[in-house]
Design a protein around this motif. Structure first.
Motif, PDB file in Angstrom:
ATOM      1  N   SER A 105      -5.597   0.262  -0.593  1.00 30.62           N
ATOM      2  CA  SER A 105      -5.509  -1.014  -1.298  1.00 30.62           C
ATOM      3  C   SER A 105      -6.900  -1.572  -1.632  1.00 30.62           C
ATOM      4  CB  SER A 105      -4.697  -2.025  -0.496  1.00 30.62           C
ATOM      5  OG  SER A 105      -5.280  -2.245   0.761  1.00 30.62           O
ATOM      6  N   ASP A 106      -7.889  -1.391  -0.754  1.00 29.56           N
ATOM      7  CA  ASP A 106      -9.250  -1.864  -1.052  1.00 29.56           C
ATOM      8  C   ASP A 106      -9.834  -1.119  -2.245  1.00 29.56           C
ATOM      9  OD1 ASP A 106      -9.109  -3.590   1.080  1.00 29.56           O
ATOM     10  OD2 ASP A 106     -10.157  -2.240   2.469  1.00 29.56           O
ATOM     11  N   GLN A 109      -8.232  -2.362  -5.492  1.00 24.01           N
ATOM     12  CA  GLN A 109      -8.711  -3.658  -5.964  1.00 24.01           C
ATOM     13  C   GLN A 109     -10.089  -3.559  -6.616  1.00 24.01           C
ATOM     14  OE1 GLN A 109      -8.359  -6.053  -2.426  1.00 24.01           O
ATOM     15  NE2 GLN A 109      -6.316  -6.766  -3.001  1.00 24.01           N
ATOM     16  N   THR A 110     -10.926  -2.678  -6.140  1.00 19.43           N
ATOM     17  CA  THR A 110     -12.284  -2.576  -6.679  1.00 19.43           C
ATOM     18  C   THR A 110     -12.478  -1.396  -7.614  1.00 19.43           C
ATOM     19  OG1 THR A 110     -13.013  -1.278  -4.774  1.00 19.43           O
ATOM     20  CG2 THR A 110     -13.290  -3.672  -4.654  1.00 19.43           C
ATOM     21  N   LYS A 140      -1.460  -6.084 -13.255  1.00 19.29           N
ATOM     22  CA  LYS A 140      -1.469  -5.438 -11.955  1.00 19.29           C
ATOM     23  C   LYS A 140      -1.059  -6.445 -10.895  1.00 19.29           C
ATOM     24  CE  LYS A 140      -6.021  -6.030  -9.994  1.00 19.29           C
ATOM     25  NZ  LYS A 140      -6.140  -6.161  -8.595  1.00 19.29           N
ATOM     26  N   LEU A 142      -0.560  -6.339  -6.566  1.00 15.97           N
ATOM     27  CA  LEU A 142      -0.662  -5.601  -5.317  1.00 15.97           C
ATOM     28  C   LEU A 142       0.072  -6.394  -4.246  1.00 15.97           C
ATOM     29  CD1 LEU A 142      -1.914  -3.283  -3.642  1.00 15.97           C
ATOM     30  CD2 LEU A 142      -3.887  -4.771  -3.294  1.00 15.97           C
TER      31      LEU A 142
END
Length: 143
Positions: A105-106, A109-110, A140, A142
């Protein structure tokens, strides 16, 4: 006297033929290369929208166990490329699911720019009619 007239007539025919050929070449060049958009490499936004494909929402899980819903606009270089891409929608979904399944997930996001570039490269491997020029993330979520 007659020989001089023949030489002048032949010279006139050669000059007129040469001018006609040059005129035809100039006309072809102007009609094919005359657009300022094409000369500068810039495409109008209308042209971009006409040759772009908006994917369906894709919902899948990431490697970290989170769920993501994402949608892209994929820009092609021509309408023929767009038609081919629309037929390859299942391959677009397959690439996205495989790429997202390996992401945390990190990183998701980046790393959207990397995902967009990967999608572009992998789609261009499949494309036979033209190519994908850009990929934009338009939605998007999440969870």
């Amino acid at each position: 006297m007659r020989a001089i007239r023949n030489n002048i007539f032949k010279t006139m025919i050669i000059v007129l033929s040469s001018l006609t050929v040059l005129g035809v070449v100039a006309l072809i060049l102007v009609t094919n290369l005359g657009g300022t958009e094409e000369a500068s490499g810039e495409r109008s936004i209308d042209d971009i929208r006409e040759s772009s494909y908006l994917t369906d929402d894709i919902t899948t899980d990431l490697q970290s166990g989170d769920y993501v819903r994402i949608r892209f606009r994929i820009v092609t270089d021509s309408k023929n490329s767009l038609e081919e891409l629309e037929k390859r929608d299942f391959q677009v979904q397959n690439i996205l699911i495989k790429e997202l399944a390996t992401m945390e997930s990190d990183a998701f996001q980046t790393g959207l720019s990397g995902l967009e570039e990967t999608l572009k490269l992998k789609l261009n491997e499949f494309m036979t009619e033209g190519k994908v020029t850009d990929v934009y993330t338009v939605d998007k979520v999440l969870q």
